[in-house]
Design a protein around this motif. Structure first.
Motif, short mmCIF file in Angstrom:
data_model
loop_
_atom_site.label_atom_id
_atom_site.label_comp_id
_atom_site.label_asym_id
_atom_site.label_seq_id
_atom_site.Cartn_x
_atom_site.Cartn_y
_atom_site.Cartn_z
N ASP A 105 3.36 1.96 -1.97
CA ASP A 105 4.76 1.55 -2.15
C ASP A 105 5.39 1.04 -0.86
O ASP A 105 6.62 1.05 -0.72
N ALA A 145 0.86 -1.18 0.00
CA ALA A 145 0.00 0.00 0.00
C ALA A 145 0.89 1.23 0.00
O ALA A 145 1.74 1.39 0.88
N SER A 161 -3.52 -6.19 -3.49
CA SER A 161 -3.48 -4.72 -3.52
C SER A 161 -4.68 -4.13 -2.78
O SER A 161 -4.53 -3.21 -1.95
N ARG A 162 -5.86 -4.66 -3.05
CA ARG A 162 -7.05 -4.15 -2.37
C ARG A 162 -7.02 -4.50 -0.88
O ARG A 162 -7.41 -3.68 -0.04
N GLU A 204 -4.22 -8.41 -7.63
CA GLU A 204 -5.26 -7.40 -7.44
C GLU A 204 -5.90 -7.54 -6.07
O GLU A 204 -6.16 -6.53 -5.38
#
Length: 724
Positions: free
Chosen positions: A281, A279, A311-312, A308
């Motif tokens: 970077d 999150a 990331s979420r 994905e």
């Protein structure tokens, strides 16, 4: 006509042959007994059949042979339903595995529709299309949609990690683990970029399709480190996800982390994905997905989906971590702004508990303020809003209340002044809002303020939108103490009503905030008293407080929390308990004096005799000076009757009252002034002094410490303004 008819029949047959030979999807013609009459080339290729026209063996096949690898019973049920009801079944999804590739999952869209020949014989046309790739893409999109709906519902990092694991299992993986770096999880600042592969990670979530509820090989909440080099350490080191297919147990990297490698091979894991939780970077942890039950390995599309999801999930975890950090800061600020444990008081014995809510501190507060004449002020209130802003406002409002309280203001007058201060704070808050933002509520805060006098044994209270206190007698029986609530603080131009009641020694006052009454009280089965409505919870509070007088107040606080808040409450909750005490009559001496200057000598003699009776002879010199100055000022500037009162509390309190409303003020007298040094002298001799305005006149008081040694004229520093 015959030839025309024959030609039409030939044309129809040719069209039927063309349809069965050229259609790109598998077509089947079944009779009313669900025997296969005909199938086309696409169906032949799918089923590895022999011909497009019926051969000697075709007529004996059942509908279950239409889709090799699919559930025969499901297909037959659908076919009979369509044939009997005459309804069309369009693109019903069926799942299975191909006989040639048992590890490959396939999805087919099956359609059935009945037809009837000229002779009245019923047939069933079946169409089957391989939609494996299309459905896989739709399933991945649906998983992302589920992640969008579910991730972020929790404001807790561990809860967010568990939500992420729930999304992945069982739709994407058979096993999912989420491990978070320990430092960010504990609220410490994060560092941008990849993480140290040797950094400890805390097990935040574990899900498996075959072991629901199991904590996994690593217990929940425990710290562990990954060996290096492994896919885990590599993902932490460079922030890229890894896909491992065909895990056989002889890979070189398994020897770098043998314990974890044995667990993987023991579970039969054949395919895995390791994705960093990044999150902004910053790596926060790892999401690991495993397949050991379903035979199909992960593919590149699954890796893209896992990235994905990671990331979420990382954004959700980071939001929860940031919220937890802010909540920790706000809670720390809130606790620092609340009063410390008060000194021992003669008026009351107190105990209190502050419980921050799940959504963060909401500005609930209390205060215990020693006042003149051995009295005590008890305050409790709640600020509108939550977070750091509410905690800061609470500190400002509590400081304003304490400043007003030490001026010995009556409860109703104090709330009027406090309302003015709250209105200023409200205007400042409104001015800081960005354009178009929602305005603040009409009331900034609620407040309940009480003053208890252990000599008169009375309690006077006023409320600004706050619930009345609960009062129980020394025998535990509830007593009425109705306090009319006025408008909340911040409205401006408000008036408040006071309520005064007499209290016996040993009564217990319970002041609380709404958070204490907003939880789920224990049911009748749990404590014998039904929970639910606020009035009922108040009855629970009264019942818990109905304890013998020997019960420790801190224990009573715990009992109240156990009864009213069996689970974590959403809002702040504060409970302040005060057990009343009474100052014995022999500790108080009162004299009414005439307005004659000659009575000053008499007042000193009365004070000296009383100090001797209390064995406080070491305070005689300072007390003589204080009594002389106060009585002289009352005779000179006040109005009769004049009353002298000495109170032997934890200090020696000397009070002189008169009927005038004017109040004295300390000033530094010049060397040429003939007067103006009285209060200056008192300020040097007494530990504290002040003026208390009553309904009829005023009282000037001065308090000396009992531990101080008596002074002589040479030991008292009166400053340059004193001239003998």
């Amino acid at each position: 006509m015959d030839s025309t008819g024959d030609g039409g029949e030939s044309e129809d047959a040719a069209l039927l042959d063309a349809l069965f030979s050229q259609a790109p999807v598998g077509l089947y013609l079944l009779d009313q007994d669900l025997r296969l009459v005909r199938r086309n080339a696409a169906a032949h290729n799918a089923a590895h059949g022999a011909a497009t026209r019926p051969d000697p063996g075709t007529g004996g096949r059942w509908v279950g042979d239409l889709g090799p690898g699919f559930d025969d019973a499901e297909l037959e049920t659908l076919a009979r339903q369509a044939l009997q009801d005459g309804d069309w079944i369009r693109e019903h999804l069926v799942r299975g595995r191909t006989p040639d590739e048992p590890r490959r999952d396939i999805v087919g869209a099956v359609s059935f529709f009945p037809i009837e020949s000229d002779t009245g014989r019923r047939y069933l046309v079946a169409a089957i299309q391989d939609v494996t790739e299309r459905q896989a893409a739709l399933d991945r999109l649906d998983i992302l949609h589920t992640a969008h709906r579910q991730l972020g519902a929790s404001l807790d990092a561990i809860g967010s990690a568990e939500e992420l694991a729930d999304v992945a299992v069982p739709r994407l993986a058979d096993i999912a683990t989420v491990d978070l770096l320990d430092e960010p999880l504990r609220g410490l600042p994060t560092r941008a970029g990849p993480a140290d592969p040797a950094a400890p990670l805390r097990r935040a979530a574990y899900r498996a399709v075959h072991t629901p509820g199991e904590l996994g090989p690593i217990p929940h909440g425990e710290l562990s480190t990954y060996g290096a080099p492994t896919p885990y350490s590599q993902a932490l080191d460079d922030g890229r996800a890894r896909l491992v297919r065909g895990l056989g147990g002889d890979e070189d990297w398994l020897s770098a982390d043998p314990a974890r490698g044995r667990r993987l091979t023991g579970l039969g894991v054949h395919s895995m994905i390791v994705a960093p939780l990044m999150a902004h970077d910053t790596v926060l942890g790892l999401l690991a997905l495993y397949r050991n039950r379903r035979p199909a390995p992960f593919e590149q599309a699954d890796l893209d989906l896992a990235v994905e999801l990671a990331s979420r999930g990382a954004l959700s975890i980071d939001k929860a971590r940031s919220y937890a950090r802010e909540r920790t800061i706000a809670t720390t600020l809130q606790r620092q702004l609340l009063p410390r444990e008060p000194a021992e008081l003669s008026a009351v014995e107190t105990a209190q508990v502050y419980l921050p809510g799940v959504v963060g501190p909401g500005g609930d507060w209390y205060d215990i303020i020693p006042l003149s004449a051995a009295r005590v002020g008890l305050a409790i209130g709640s600020i509108t809003g939550t977070g750091i802003e509410a905690a800061a406002l609470m500190g400002q409002l509590r400081t304003a209340l304490r400043t007003l309280a030490v001026q010995d203001l009556a409860p109703d007058e104090l709330l009027v002044r406090l309302d003015e201060a709250a209105r200023v704070l409200t205007d400042e808050q409104r001015g800081s809002l960005p354009p178009g933002a929602d305005g603040l509520p009409d009331g900034l805060a609620s407040c309940l303020y009480l003053v208890y006098d252990p000599i008169a044994r009375t309690c006077t209270a006023a409320s600004a939108g706050h619930p009345a206190p609960v009062l129980v007698g020394p025998d535990g029986a509830p007593l009425p103490f109705e306090v009319e609530p006025g408008p909340p603080l911040g409205w401006g131009d408000c008036c408040y009503e006071t309520t005064t009641t007499e209290l016996d020694e040993g009564c217990v006052l319970a002041l609380y905030t709404e958070g204490l009454m907003s939880g789920r009280a224990r049911s009748a089965d749990e404590d014998g008293t039904p929970g639910g409505e606020p009035g009922t919870r108040r009855a629970v509070l009264e019942r818990v407080l109905a304890r013998p007088g020997e019960e420790q107040l801190h224990d009573l606080c715990d009992r109240v929390v156990y009864a009213l808040l069996p689970e974590r409450q959403r809002e702040d909750a504060v409970l302040l308990l005060a057990r009343t005490r009474a100052l014995p009559d022999e500790r108080v001496a009162v004299w009414t004096l005439p307005g004659d200057p000659a009575v000053v000598r008499t007042a000193r003699r009365l004070a000296e005799h009383q100090l001797a009776a209390w064995e406080l002879g070491e305070l005689e010199f300072a007390t003589d000076l204080i009594v002389s100055e106060l009585v002289t000022n009352a005779i000179r500037y006040g109005e009769p009757p004049i009353r002298l009162r000495l109170i032997h509390d934890r200090g020696l309190i000397c009070e002189v009252s008169d009927s005038a409303a004017s109040t004295p003020h300390m000033r530094r007298a010049k060397s040429t002034d003939e007067g103006g040094r009285g209060l200056f002298i008192i300020g040097h001799l007494a530990q504290r002094w002040g003026t208390r305005i009553g309904r009829r006149g005023k009282t000037i008081w001065a308090q000396q410490e009992l531990t101080s040694t008596g002074g002589s004229p040479q030991e008292v520093d009166l400053g340059d303004s004193f001239e003998p």
